[in-house]
Design a protein around this motif. Structure first.
Motif, mmCIF file in Angstrom:
data_model
loop_
_atom_site.group_PDB
_atom_site.id
_atom_site.type_symbol
_atom_site.label_atom_id
_atom_site.label_comp_id
_atom_site.label_asym_id
_atom_site.label_seq_id
_atom_site.Cartn_x
_atom_site.Cartn_y
_atom_site.Cartn_z
ATOM 1 N N LYS A 86 0.812 -1.214 0.000
ATOM 2 C CA LYS A 86 0.000 0.000 0.000
ATOM 3 C C LYS A 86 0.842 1.260 0.000
ATOM 4 C CE LYS A 86 -4.174 -1.710 2.282
ATOM 5 N NZ LYS A 86 -5.008 -1.570 3.488
ATOM 6 N N HIS A 108 0.726 4.195 -2.875
ATOM 7 C CA HIS A 108 0.458 5.602 -2.567
ATOM 8 C C HIS A 108 1.622 6.503 -2.977
ATOM 9 C CE1 HIS A 108 -3.432 5.103 -0.780
ATOM 10 N NE2 HIS A 108 -2.971 4.114 -0.021
ATOM 11 N N GLY A 151 -2.689 4.315 -5.851
ATOM 12 C CA GLY A 151 -3.720 3.769 -4.973
ATOM 13 C C GLY A 151 -5.099 3.814 -5.597
ATOM 14 N N GLU A 195 1.394 7.240 -6.458
ATOM 15 C CA GLU A 195 0.059 7.750 -6.759
ATOM 16 C C GLU A 195 -0.757 6.749 -7.573
ATOM 17 O OE1 GLU A 195 0.373 11.697 -8.371
ATOM 18 O OE2 GLU A 195 1.507 12.410 -6.650
#
Length: 99
Positions: A3, A7, A12, A10
């Motif tokens: 995760k 993130h 996610g 960018e």
């Protein structure tokens, strides 16, 4: 998938979208990978999908170089059928790469 890495890149929202799309496609198509289920932990996202041996077309071209015309036609036809299936379900694939 990690995760934090998703993130930081960018990605996610894109991963979440792809998971939602695969979950919506209950109807099977032989040229679209099937999602069986997904789950997440504090640090990871897991998508349990159909096993498909091999790799993507770009990797295959790096290994084999130019494909014979009959083989290229076969893979192109499968790609067109997959995209047509997605379009029939209101999904536009935005990541088709052309050399």
């Amino acid at each position: 998938m990690d995760k934090a890495a998703l993130h930081s890149m960018e990605m996610g929202a894109r991963a979440k979208q792809e998971r939602q799309i695969m979950a919506l496609l209950k109807k099977q198509n032989p040229f679209v990978v099937r999602l069986f289920f997904s789950f997440h932990t504090l640090h990871h996202l897991f998508l349990v999908m159909e096993y498909v041996p091999g790799s993507d077309c770009a990797a295959m071209l790096r290994v084999y170089g130019c494909l014979p015309e009959a083989v290229a036609r076969h893979y192109l036809a499968e790609t067109v059928l997959a995209i047509e299936f997605l379009h029939q379900h209101g999904i536009i694939h935005r990541d088709v790469k052309v050399p």
